[in-house]
Scaffold this active site. Sequence first.
Site, PDB file in Angstrom:
ATOM      1  N   LYS A   1      37.077  10.685  12.259  1.00 53.03           N
ATOM      2  CA  LYS A   1      36.619  10.593  10.928  1.00 53.03           C
ATOM      3  C   LYS A   1      36.184  11.638   9.904  1.00 53.03           C
ATOM      4  CE  LYS A   1      32.227  10.344   9.055  1.00 53.03           C
ATOM      5  NZ  LYS A   1      32.689  10.286   7.804  1.00 53.03           N
TER       6      LYS A   1
ATOM      7  N   GLU B   1      29.021  21.406  16.842  1.00 52.73           N
ATOM      8  CA  GLU B   1      29.135  22.561  16.158  1.00 52.73           C
ATOM      9  C   GLU B   1      28.343  22.505  14.789  1.00 52.73           C
ATOM     10  OE1 GLU B   1      30.550  25.206  17.555  1.00 52.73           O
ATOM     11  OE2 GLU B   1      31.402  24.187  18.941  1.00 52.73           O
TER      12      GLU B   1
ATOM     13  N   CYS C   1      30.775  27.973   7.885  1.00 53.94           N
ATOM     14  CA  CYS C   1      29.423  28.074   9.028  1.00 53.94           C
ATOM     15  C   CYS C   1      29.335  29.406   9.258  1.00 53.94           C
ATOM     16  CB  CYS C   1      29.710  27.076  10.028  1.00 53.94           C
ATOM     17  SG  CYS C   1      31.383  27.224  10.625  1.00 53.94           S
TER      18      CYS C   1
ATOM     19  N   GLU D   1      19.643  26.980   6.189  1.00 54.56           N
ATOM     20  CA  GLU D   1      20.871  27.301   5.807  1.00 54.56           C
ATOM     21  C   GLU D   1      20.778  27.017   4.430  1.00 54.56           C
ATOM     22  OE1 GLU D   1      23.754  24.453   7.429  1.00 54.56           O
ATOM     23  OE2 GLU D   1      25.028  26.075   7.845  1.00 54.56           O
TER      24      GLU D   1
HETATM   25  P1  NAD Z   1      27.214  16.204   8.010  1.00 51.12           P
HETATM   26  O1  NAD Z   1      26.342  16.420   8.978  1.00 51.12           O
HETATM   27  O2  NAD Z   1      26.382  15.679   6.735  1.00 51.12           O
HETATM   28  O3  NAD Z   1      28.453  15.344   8.024  1.00 51.12           O
HETATM   29  C1  NAD Z   1      29.590  15.914   8.809  1.00 51.12           C
HETATM   30  C2  NAD Z   1      30.305  14.934   9.400  1.00 51.12           C
HETATM   31  O4  NAD Z   1      29.237  13.835   9.925  1.00 51.12           O
HETATM   32  C3  NAD Z   1      30.695  13.949   8.402  1.00 51.12           C
HETATM   33  O5  NAD Z   1      32.018  13.333   8.535  1.00 51.12           O
HETATM   34  C4  NAD Z   1      29.653  12.705   7.874  1.00 51.12           C
HETATM   35  O6  NAD Z   1      30.357  11.641   7.375  1.00 51.12           O
HETATM   36  C5  NAD Z   1      29.612  12.691   9.504  1.00 51.12           C
HETATM   37  N1  NAD Z   1      28.253  11.923   9.494  1.00 51.12           N
HETATM   38  C6  NAD Z   1      27.016  12.103   8.749  1.00 51.12           C
HETATM   39  N2  NAD Z   1      26.058  11.052   9.323  1.00 51.12           N
HETATM   40  C7  NAD Z   1      26.394  10.768  10.354  1.00 51.12           C
HETATM   41  C8  NAD Z   1      25.857   9.902  11.345  1.00 51.12           C
HETATM   42  N3  NAD Z   1      24.644   9.424  11.420  1.00 51.12           N
HETATM   43  N4  NAD Z   1      26.557   9.443  12.560  1.00 51.12           N
HETATM   44  C9  NAD Z   1      27.812  10.073  12.728  1.00 51.12           C
HETATM   45  N5  NAD Z   1      28.420  10.925  11.662  1.00 51.12           N
HETATM   46  C10 NAD Z   1      27.772  11.156  10.712  1.00 51.12           C
HETATM   47  O7  NAD Z   1      27.443  17.680   7.400  1.00 51.12           O
HETATM   48  P2  NAD Z   1      28.469  18.381   6.067  1.00 51.12           P
HETATM   49  O8  NAD Z   1      27.464  18.234   4.949  1.00 51.12           O
HETATM   50  O9  NAD Z   1      29.666  17.474   6.071  1.00 51.12           O
HETATM   51  O10 NAD Z   1      28.888  19.788   6.522  1.00 51.12           O
HETATM   52  C11 NAD Z   1      28.143  20.702   6.466  1.00 51.12           C
HETATM   53  C12 NAD Z   1      27.432  21.223   7.622  1.00 51.12           C
HETATM   54  O11 NAD Z   1      28.469  21.593   8.706  1.00 51.12           O
HETATM   55  C13 NAD Z   1      26.566  22.706   7.442  1.00 51.12           C
HETATM   56  O12 NAD Z   1      25.497  22.550   8.212  1.00 51.12           O
HETATM   57  C14 NAD Z   1      27.620  23.802   8.331  1.00 51.12           C
HETATM   58  O13 NAD Z   1      27.065  24.848   8.786  1.00 51.12           O
HETATM   59  C15 NAD Z   1      28.131  22.860   9.274  1.00 51.12           C
HETATM   60  N6  NAD Z   1      29.595  23.418   9.874  1.00 51.12           N
HETATM   61  C16 NAD Z   1      29.353  23.847  11.033  1.00 51.12           C
HETATM   62  C17 NAD Z   1      30.607  24.440  11.768  1.00 51.12           C
HETATM   63  C18 NAD Z   1      30.576  25.036  13.060  1.00 51.12           C
HETATM   64  O14 NAD Z   1      31.847  25.297  13.663  1.00 51.12           O
HETATM   65  N7  NAD Z   1      29.501  25.250  13.584  1.00 51.12           N
HETATM   66  C19 NAD Z   1      31.607  24.490  10.785  1.00 51.12           C
HETATM   67  C20 NAD Z   1      31.791  23.831   9.494  1.00 51.12           C
HETATM   68  C21 NAD Z   1      30.533  23.252   8.903  1.00 51.12           C
END
Ligand code: NAD
Length: 482
Positions: free
Chosen positions: A174, A249, A284, A386
């Site tokens: 997804k 991650e 990130c 963040e």
């Molecule tokens: P998010 O957690 O809102 O969403 C990430 C993914 O999870 C999306 O596909 C979303 O639809 C899904 N999701 C949301 N709620 C869910 C649930 N209850 N159950 C299962 N899936 C769910 O994060 P975002 O806003 O899309 O991304 C930004 C964040 O990602 C920032 O905190 C950033 O630091 C982090 N990030 C981390 C890394 C890493 O390698 N550590 C890399 C890139 C981004």
Amino acid sequence: MALHTLANLVNGRLLEPAGHAYLDVFEPATGKVYARCPDSDARDVSAAVAAAAHAAPAWAALAVGERAQHLQRLADAVAANLDRLAREESRDNGKPVTLARQVDIPRAVANLRFFAEAITQWPGESHADARAINLTLRQPLGVVGCISPWNLPLYLFTWKIAPALAAGNAVVAKPSEITPFTAFRLAELAIECGFPPGVLNIIQGLGPKVGTAIVEHPVVKAISFTGSTRTGAYIAAACAKAFKKSSLEMGGKNPAIVFADADLSDANLDTIVRSGFSNQGEICLCGSRLLVERSIYAGFKQRYLDKVKALRVGDPNDAASDLGALVSKAHFDKVTTCIQRARDEGGTVLTGGNTVQPQGRCADGWFVAPTVIEGLPQDCATNREEIFGPVVTLIPFTDEDEAIAIANGTDYGLAASIWTRDLGRANRVAGRIDFGIVWVNCWMLRDLRTPFGGVKHSGMGREGGTEALRFFTEPKNVCIAN
Ligand code: NAD
């Protein structure tokens, strides 16, 4: 203009969502809707899991070389469409098209190729003594779930599916509902290049509907997740309850630590600037806290600000733009609220701090100027939480101990960079800071064989190289008596 209508990939076919519902997809640079993304639900996930479960045994039974060839063909298809995918990624995410062309899409190709090659070179383990030989098999898990975020859409999507598939699993994946487009294109390319039906399934839609349905489906054996710490906490708990593997991650609040003896050549200073503002600060790994040794603080600040002020914010299609638009209106509001909070906490905005409205087609886009703030204590929200936007705080420090204390003064622990000519110091500081990734005199220099991931609230588990292949397999020890 007709809107693009995206579809799910299930069992090698592009399908409408079961509920026939769609979500608006916005172009961040214009603030306008340009596509419709399936608003899928648990029914679509069930169909994808069933297809994956059906396809998994034959996929696992293929010779590794054949699995590798399928991944290479998919990589070839992405490479052949590099320019188009880069433009589509930029339109979907707001990032400069040059960045998507130089980083995002080439890296998606590299991810697929790297794991195609890695699986053919992955040695087994055996332990022998006079009584027996123990063979440790690494068997695929079956059906696994991959959930990725919006900041590096195809880059992170492929970073997850490639090792999962290479190791012999069938995948239900997804992408983020905010940036669904290039994963949809990958679905089309998978069909075109004859990827076996059911091995890769892509369900588009909202996290709380599609994501939870993947996480909680009993047939799905493991979840590889990249996204926010908040969502990661839910996934960790849900997987623990069902005894599933999870690799998480999550967020970061990364320090870049500049010592007085650092080589601050123009090129290195450019890298330090890039480490804060690349991809609008929406990586990130971006260093959002810039710690500078007090004895060089004033001079460094001036040179740094001159470079930040020279960054151009504008239409992502324009090759001259260094920063494009933030990914969504909600994220734009979050970042501007964080800047106001920094002011309320007593911070001084040295440059930026404002939104930007380019003329012409991007007048209603979500642009924020690169922003540098100083004068904030380490323990304020701005320096602990963040922001994930083009906002960097400058923090002076007096000595190594203080730099380490400031660097560690957050719940996150993803990545840090250290700038010094003193290798002993680099080694000492790297050993004492609580981060999963430490760069010395560089930033985001990636070797895909290395373990990638964070500690504390930034991550559990590691991706990359054999770490990812281990995650997506289960060891089975077979002891054969003499
Ligand atoms: P998010 O957690 O809102 O969403 C990430 C993914 O999870 C999306 O596909 C979303 O639809 C899904 N999701 C949301 N709620 C869910 C649930 N209850 N159950 C299962 N899936 C769910 O994060 P975002 O806003 O899309 O991304 C930004 C964040 O990602 C920032 O905190 C950033 O630091 C982090 N990030 C981390 C890394 C890493 O390698 N550590 C890399 C890139 C981004």
